[in-house]
Write an enzyme that holds these catalytic residues in place. Structure first.
Site, PDB file in Angstrom:
ATOM      1  N   GLY A  12       0.842  -1.202   0.000  1.00  0.00           N
ATOM      2  CA  GLY A  12       0.000   0.000   0.000  1.00  0.00           C
ATOM      3  C   GLY A  12       0.872   1.244   0.000  1.00  0.00           C
ATOM      4  N   ASP A  13       0.219   2.406  -0.143  1.00  0.00           N
ATOM      5  CA  ASP A  13       0.925   3.703  -0.184  1.00  0.00           C
ATOM      6  C   ASP A  13       1.953   3.766  -1.303  1.00  0.00           C
ATOM      7  OD1 ASP A  13      -0.484   4.567   2.029  1.00  0.00           O
ATOM      8  OD2 ASP A  13       1.005   3.787   3.429  1.00  0.00           O
ATOM      9  N   GLY A  15       1.375   5.045  -4.196  1.00  0.00           N
ATOM     10  CA  GLY A  15       1.123   6.222  -5.033  1.00  0.00           C
ATOM     11  C   GLY A  15       0.063   5.925  -6.095  1.00  0.00           C
ATOM     12  N   GLY A  17      -3.093   6.714  -5.950  1.00  0.00           N
ATOM     13  CA  GLY A  17      -3.955   7.893  -6.129  1.00  0.00           C
ATOM     14  C   GLY A  17      -3.378   8.853  -7.150  1.00  0.00           C
ATOM     15  N   GLY A  40      -5.786   6.283   1.846  1.00  0.00           N
ATOM     16  CA  GLY A  40      -5.362   7.681   1.951  1.00  0.00           C
ATOM     17  C   GLY A  40      -4.626   8.030   0.680  1.00  0.00           C
ATOM     18  N   HIS A  41      -5.370   8.142  -0.421  1.00  0.00           N
ATOM     19  CA  HIS A  41      -4.743   8.376  -1.723  1.00  0.00           C
ATOM     20  C   HIS A  41      -4.472   9.863  -1.890  1.00  0.00           C
ATOM     21  CE1 HIS A  41      -6.811   4.450  -3.257  1.00  0.00           C
ATOM     22  NE2 HIS A  41      -5.887   4.237  -2.359  1.00  0.00           N
ATOM     23  N   PRO A 305       6.660   7.105  12.641  1.00  0.00           N
ATOM     24  CA  PRO A 305       7.506   6.665  11.513  1.00  0.00           C
ATOM     25  C   PRO A 305       7.023   5.346  10.919  1.00  0.00           C
ATOM     26  CG  PRO A 305       8.640   6.346  13.622  1.00  0.00           C
ATOM     27  CD  PRO A 305       7.329   6.993  13.940  1.00  0.00           C
ATOM     28  N   LEU A 333      10.824   7.450  -7.646  1.00  0.00           N
ATOM     29  CA  LEU A 333      12.220   7.195  -8.029  1.00  0.00           C
ATOM     30  C   LEU A 333      13.109   8.377  -7.628  1.00  0.00           C
ATOM     31  CD1 LEU A 333      14.004   5.065  -9.422  1.00  0.00           C
ATOM     32  CD2 LEU A 333      13.781   6.385 -11.522  1.00  0.00           C
ATOM     33  N   ASP A 334      12.534   9.582  -7.634  1.00  0.00           N
ATOM     34  CA  ASP A 334      13.299  10.786  -7.263  1.00  0.00           C
ATOM     35  C   ASP A 334      13.890  10.671  -5.853  1.00  0.00           C
ATOM     36  OD1 ASP A 334      10.414  10.869  -6.774  1.00  0.00           O
ATOM     37  OD2 ASP A 334      10.810  12.719  -5.679  1.00  0.00           O
ATOM     38  N   VAL A 414       8.412  10.894 -10.743  1.00  0.00           N
ATOM     39  CA  VAL A 414       9.591  11.515 -10.135  1.00  0.00           C
ATOM     40  C   VAL A 414       9.210  12.693  -9.226  1.00  0.00           C
ATOM     41  CG1 VAL A 414      11.271  10.763 -11.857  1.00  0.00           C
ATOM     42  CG2 VAL A 414       9.941  12.846 -12.276  1.00  0.00           C
TER      43      VAL A 414
HETATM   44  P1  GDP Z   1      -1.683   5.510  -2.355  1.00  0.00           P
HETATM   45  O1  GDP Z   1      -2.462   5.207  -1.101  1.00  0.00           O
HETATM   46  O2  GDP Z   1      -1.169   4.288  -3.042  1.00  0.00           O
HETATM   47  O3  GDP Z   1      -2.425   6.427  -3.292  1.00  0.00           O
HETATM   48  O4  GDP Z   1      -0.381   6.273  -1.890  1.00  0.00           O
HETATM   49  P2  GDP Z   1      -0.319   7.472  -0.821  1.00  0.00           P
HETATM   50  O5  GDP Z   1      -0.979   8.654  -1.366  1.00  0.00           O
HETATM   51  O6  GDP Z   1      -0.737   6.990   0.520  1.00  0.00           O
HETATM   52  O7  GDP Z   1       1.265   7.634  -0.686  1.00  0.00           O
HETATM   53  C1  GDP Z   1       2.060   8.080  -1.686  1.00  0.00           C
HETATM   54  C2  GDP Z   1       2.806   9.320  -1.181  1.00  0.00           C
HETATM   55  O8  GDP Z   1       3.887   9.552  -2.031  1.00  0.00           O
HETATM   56  C3  GDP Z   1       1.956  10.582  -1.253  1.00  0.00           C
HETATM   57  O9  GDP Z   1       2.383  11.471  -0.246  1.00  0.00           O
HETATM   58  C4  GDP Z   1       2.268  11.128  -2.631  1.00  0.00           C
HETATM   59  O10 GDP Z   1       2.087  12.537  -2.733  1.00  0.00           O
HETATM   60  C5  GDP Z   1       3.725  10.782  -2.734  1.00  0.00           C
HETATM   61  N1  GDP Z   1       4.202  10.487  -4.090  1.00  0.00           N
HETATM   62  C6  GDP Z   1       3.586   9.749  -5.051  1.00  0.00           C
HETATM   63  N2  GDP Z   1       4.399   9.612  -6.121  1.00  0.00           N
HETATM   64  C7  GDP Z   1       5.546  10.283  -5.818  1.00  0.00           C
HETATM   65  C8  GDP Z   1       6.769  10.471  -6.501  1.00  0.00           C
HETATM   66  O11 GDP Z   1       7.004   9.986  -7.607  1.00  0.00           O
HETATM   67  N3  GDP Z   1       7.735  11.197  -5.865  1.00  0.00           N
HETATM   68  C9  GDP Z   1       7.559  11.727  -4.630  1.00  0.00           C
HETATM   69  N4  GDP Z   1       8.532  12.430  -4.074  1.00  0.00           N
HETATM   70  N5  GDP Z   1       6.397  11.560  -3.944  1.00  0.00           N
HETATM   71  C10 GDP Z   1       5.418  10.822  -4.528  1.00  0.00           C
END
Ligand code: GDP
Length: 425
Positions: A12-13, A15, A17, A40-41, A305, A333-334, A414
């Site tokens: 999960g989390d 990205g 969303g 929490g997307h 954390p 990846l960034d 990124v």
């Molecule tokens: P989801 O639940 O799969 O939609 O993912 P979340 O939203 O919970 O977590 C992804 C987190 O990573 C969020 O804070 C996004 O804004 C952030 N995020 C997503 N893609 C990227 C990325 O390519 N680079 C960075 N730095 N942050 C990202």
């Protein structure tokens, strides 16, 4: 007609969303088919920054119909709050762009309370529940002890049913947990303050989707969580209480039997894990602290954390298989640009042998990660938009993942913003 699913490959989390928010430019309908407000997307676009819990991540796009399918855990109180919150931020939400399946079961006024009570009873053996009532909801759904959204249009029926359910649940609340009983007044207030407001959105989603299919509309199924949290195929019992896999999308959305042509598996460039349970690739100490800091892997709510580790190719390959992913979106990846060397979990060591296949959940605590290091690229890639402009080391890292999971990485994210993306092919 083309059906696509966007699903999580890890814990999960990943990205999802942000990927749905980006790709909805090519879709007419977005359907959430499982899970509840424990999602929490996070999406960042020209309208602002939003964390979407139950609403599909297509709500920020004009012209997209967003659907909550019968498989979701529909929490009326939280959904009303979320709709009002988004409206206050300038997002238009009306029955013109949101519909709720009449067959979605309702998360009842006691489910969140039940979740909290059980998690605190478990104390140090807890599962890391988000306490949104998801596990009690799904177990009661399977016991046939909740109600469907469409029953709200039958006031006498629903009142009777809720009376019986409340009496039954109060036996558990007071008898097992010594908690306060839920009153009839509380249930009536819930019906009036929350459920009534959702009625305009509730309809026969199955017919809508069937017509959309006949009209050649492009449908996107949006999952919550990742493969390793799937109730049947994840790290049971440290899973969620629903099926997060692509295979469940047709059933949980209202299009049973739909064929899904494209499955975009979202993989994070490193691993993170919210909650308890085996996490073989977990890193500890300074290396973990650095990665956690770089990736911002802390709870937005209380700063707690999250557990982190390198990308886990064993778990990722398994996730790709069970999700039947046809292509990959690699996110964050960034974040790795600051590291001298990039750790990669390439195999597990179990009983003195190195394995590449993800084992049965009960064997996971005995597994140790086999870590290899790849050279880092040591620069900021967040402005890169073309594959050929990526440093060679970053390309090598992406190629390594592709080879290992046997799927093309079609998108590389990124940055969190909608357009921080590299598209390939
Ligand atoms: P989801 O639940 O799969 O939609 O993912 P979340 O939203 O919970 O977590 C992804 C987190 O990573 C969020 O804070 C996004 O804004 C952030 N995020 C997503 N893609 C990227 C990325 O390519 N680079 C960075 N730095 N942050 C990202």
């Amino acid at each position: 007609m083309s059906c696509t699913a966007i699903v999580g490959i890890n814990w999960g989390d990943e990205g999802k969303g942000r990927m749905v928010d980006l790709l909805t430019e090519s879709f007419d309908v977005v359907v959430r088919f499982q899970g509840g407000t424990n999602a929490g997307h996070k999406v960042i676009n020209e309208n602002g920054t939003f964390t979407l819990h139950l609403l599909p991540s297509g709500v920020c796009r004009k012209g997209v119909m967003n659907v909550l399918g019968n498989g979701v855990a529909l929490d009326p109180e939280k959904l009303v709050e979320e709709i009002e919150d988004l409206k206050a931020k300038g997002i238009q939400i009306s029955p013109d762009n949101l519909m709720i399946s009449d067959r979605a079961s309702l998360l009842l006024p006691w489910h969140r309370k039940m979740d909290e009570l059980e998690e605190s009873r478990l104390d140090d053996k807890k599962f890391g529940s988000t306490k949104r009532g998801i596990a009690p909801f799904y177990s009661d759904k399977h016991l046939k002890k909740t109600v469907m959204a469409g029953e709200l249009f039958y006031p006498d029926v629903i009142k009777q049913r809720l009376k019986g359910l409340r009496e039954w649940k109060n036996l558990e609340l007071t008898g097992v947990y010594g908690a306060e009983a839920v009153t009839e007044k509380a249930v009536n207030a819930w019906l009036k303050d929350s459920c009534e407001k959702l009625k305009p959105y509730i309809r026969d989603v199955r017919s809508y989707l069937r017509e959309a299919q006949e009209d050649d509309k492009r449908i996107l199924f949006e999952a919550q969580l990742g493969a390793l949290r799937d109730l049947d195929y994840g790290t049971y019992p440290y899973t969620t209480s629903s099926n997060v896999l692509t295979a469940y999308a047709p059933l949980g959305s209202g299009l049973p039997g739909a064929q899904i042509d494209h499955v975009i598996g979202v993989v994070k460039a490193y691993s993170s894990c919210l909650g308890e349970g085996p996490f073989v690739c977990e890193m500890k100490g300074a290396e973990a602290d650095r990665l956690r800091e770089l990736g911002g892997e802390f709870s937005e709510k209380d700063g707690h954390p999250y557990r982190v580790g390198p990308i886990d190719l064993v778990a990722t390959k398994y996730g790709v298989q069970v999700q039947t992913a046809t292509e990959i979106a690699l996110t964050k990846l960034d974040i790795l640009g600051a590291l001298d060397q990039i750790p990669v979990c390439v195999r597990y060591r179990l009983n003195g042998q190195e394995i590449e296949e993800f084992p049965f959940p009960a064997a996971l605590p005995q597994c140790e990660p086999v870590i290899e290091y790849m050279p880092g690229w040591k620069c900021d890639i967040s402005d890169v938009r073309d594959w050929w402009d990526l440093p060679e080391e970053a390309k090598a890292y992406v190629n390594r993942i592709e080879r290992s999971v046997g799927r093309v990485v079609r998108w590389i994210s990124v940055g969190p913003e909608r357009h921080s993306i590299i598209r390939r092919g």
